[in-house]
Design a protein around this motif. Structure first.
Motif, short mmCIF file in Angstrom:
data_model
loop_
_atom_site.label_atom_id
_atom_site.label_comp_id
_atom_site.label_asym_id
_atom_site.label_seq_id
_atom_site.Cartn_x
_atom_site.Cartn_y
_atom_site.Cartn_z
N PHE A 199 0.84 -1.19 0.00
CA PHE A 199 0.00 0.00 0.00
C PHE A 199 0.88 1.24 0.00
CE2 PHE A 199 -2.51 -3.36 1.90
CZ PHE A 199 -3.77 -3.18 1.35
N VAL A 200 0.31 2.34 -0.46
CA VAL A 200 1.02 3.62 -0.43
C VAL A 200 0.11 4.67 0.21
CG1 VAL A 200 2.47 3.15 -2.44
CG2 VAL A 200 0.23 4.21 -2.75
N GLU A 201 0.75 5.65 0.84
CA GLU A 201 0.03 6.77 1.43
C GLU A 201 -0.09 7.87 0.37
OE1 GLU A 201 -1.35 7.12 4.54
OE2 GLU A 201 -0.95 4.98 4.73
N LEU A 202 -1.31 8.17 -0.02
CA LEU A 202 -1.57 9.15 -1.07
C LEU A 202 -1.97 10.49 -0.46
CD1 LEU A 202 -2.04 9.37 -4.29
CD2 LEU A 202 -4.45 9.19 -3.68
N SER A 203 -1.28 11.56 -0.84
CA SER A 203 -1.64 12.90 -0.38
C SER A 203 -2.83 13.41 -1.21
CB SER A 203 -0.46 13.86 -0.53
OG SER A 203 0.62 13.46 0.26
N VAL A 204 -3.83 13.93 -0.51
CA VAL A 204 -5.03 14.46 -1.18
C VAL A 204 -5.03 15.98 -1.07
CG1 VAL A 204 -7.55 14.45 -1.24
CG2 VAL A 204 -6.31 12.35 -0.66
N LEU A 205 -5.13 16.63 -2.23
CA LEU A 205 -5.21 18.08 -2.27
C LEU A 205 -6.54 18.47 -2.88
CD1 LEU A 205 -2.05 17.43 -2.29
CD2 LEU A 205 -1.78 19.66 -3.36
N ILE A 206 -7.10 19.58 -2.40
CA ILE A 206 -8.30 20.16 -2.99
C ILE A 206 -7.99 21.60 -3.35
CG2 ILE A 206 -10.72 20.77 -2.63
CD1 ILE A 206 -10.97 18.44 -0.73
N ALA A 249 -9.61 15.88 -11.64
CA ALA A 249 -8.73 15.25 -10.64
C ALA A 249 -7.40 14.94 -11.32
CB ALA A 249 -9.36 13.98 -10.08
N ILE A 250 -6.33 15.45 -10.75
CA ILE A 250 -5.00 15.30 -11.36
C ILE A 250 -4.16 14.39 -10.48
CG2 ILE A 250 -2.95 16.50 -12.20
CD1 ILE A 250 -4.70 19.06 -12.31
N LEU A 251 -3.78 13.23 -11.03
CA LEU A 251 -2.93 12.28 -10.32
C LEU A 251 -1.48 12.50 -10.76
CD1 LEU A 251 -2.73 9.78 -8.43
CD2 LEU A 251 -2.94 8.37 -10.50
N SER A 252 -0.61 12.80 -9.81
CA SER A 252 0.80 13.05 -10.14
C SER A 252 1.47 11.76 -10.63
CB SER A 252 1.55 13.58 -8.91
OG SER A 252 2.94 13.63 -9.18
N PRO A 253 2.22 11.84 -11.74
CA PRO A 253 2.91 10.63 -12.23
C PRO A 253 4.19 10.30 -11.47
CG PRO A 253 3.39 12.50 -13.65
CD PRO A 253 2.40 12.99 -12.63
N ARG A 254 4.68 11.25 -10.65
CA ARG A 254 5.97 11.06 -9.96
C ARG A 254 5.83 10.84 -8.47
NH1 ARG A 254 6.57 14.90 -13.76
NH2 ARG A 254 6.01 16.52 -12.28
N THR A 255 4.87 11.47 -7.83
CA THR A 255 4.72 11.33 -6.39
C THR A 255 3.30 10.85 -6.07
OG1 THR A 255 4.04 13.67 -6.17
CG2 THR A 255 6.39 13.15 -5.92
N ALA A 256 3.12 10.31 -4.88
CA ALA A 256 1.81 9.80 -4.46
C ALA A 256 0.94 10.98 -4.05
CB ALA A 256 1.98 8.82 -3.30
N LEU A 257 0.30 11.59 -5.04
CA LEU A 257 -0.46 12.81 -4.80
C LEU A 257 -1.57 12.93 -5.83
CD1 LEU A 257 1.00 16.33 -4.11
CD2 LEU A 257 -0.57 16.02 -6.02
#
Length: 264
Positions: A199-206, A249-257
């Motif tokens: 599992f990974v910890e995903l940062s959520v931004l609004i 919704a924009i998922l970063s390709p480099r970091t879990a964000l």
């Protein structure tokens, strides 16, 4: 510079003032091997190298001092916050070994290798006294730092290694090997560090503002639609996004964000 024009610079004067290790580090840190450098020891590169060498010395002195406080080193005495600090040191050590080894053996970017060693130095410099007293992670990270510094600064590293090997009540067998720093095997990455997590910890931004973390399976972490759905079903999504209009919704390709753009 040219011999025929008699405009060369004799490095011996600088060597006598700063030492050969410092000058070697300055040359390697100032630019990649294929680039020219302006030989000027008053630039930021030399003071930065001098500060880094001083901080390495301080780290060894700090560890030796912490082990003279009387307490017997015992990792089980570390509290939750201190264990997290030790884990961060462990992560940074393995990352540094991975990066520096690649720079030494693949792309030969010695300035980048030095920058990574300086980054590990920063991590160790912020360690608390209790982590120094009771953490094997600090010992092994500092040992790896000194060994990886040796090819570029062998005289300094040899003195630092001798200081490390005289630390009282060491926790790591690395400090019991004896011998000079140049006789030590090159550090290797711990196998656990290379194991991919489930599992990974995903940062959520609004709207570019951090709102929390959501744990998601690693296998779907690159799938934007699945990640978006998991976030919307999470407590954070239910609380902050369920009644808002999501434009994108924009998922970063480099970091879990992932960043949700919504109507205000």
């Amino acid at each position: 510079m040219s011999k025929s024009k008699h405009n060369g610079l004799d490095p011996q004067e600088v060597v006598q003032q700063y030492g050969v290790d410092t000058i070697r580090l300055y040359i390697l840190y100032a630019a990649p091997p294929e680039q020219d450098i302006l030989w000027n020891v008053k630039t930021d590169a030399l003071p930065g190298v001098l500060r880094w060498q001083s901080r390495l010395w301080q780290l060894v002195t700090k560890l030796r001092g912490a082990r003279q406080l009387g307490d017997v080193p015992d990792p089980s005495l570390l509290k939750k916050k201190e264990l997290a600090e030790a884990k961060k040191i462990w992560d940074n050590k393995n990352y540094a070994i991975q990066e520096v080894t690649a720079h030494f053996t693949e792309d030969f970017l010695f300035n980048a290798a030095l920058s990574r060693l300086m980054g590990l130095t920063n991590t160790l410099s912020s360690a608390t006294v209790r982590v120094l007293q009771h953490s094997v992670e600090f010992e092994e990270a500092l040992a790896a730092l000194v060994i990886m510094s040796a090819p570029m600064a062998p005289h300094l590293a040899s003195e630092l290694w001798a200081g490390l090997c005289s630390v009282k009540k060491p926790l790591s067998p690395l400090l019991l090997r004896g011998g000079d720093v140049l006789q030590q095997p090159w550090p290797i990455v711990d196998p656990e560090y290379l194991e991919a997590p489930d599992f990974v910890e995903l940062s959520v931004l609004i709207n570019n503002k951090p709102c929390g973390m959501v744990t998601i399976p690693l296998q779907v972490s690159k799938d934007s639609s699945q990640v978006q759905q998991l976030v919307l079903e999470s407590p954070i999504g239910q609380k902050l996004l369920s009644e808002r209009s999501i434009k994108r919704a924009i998922l970063s390709p480099r970091t879990a964000l992932i960043n949700f753009l919504v109507d205000e």
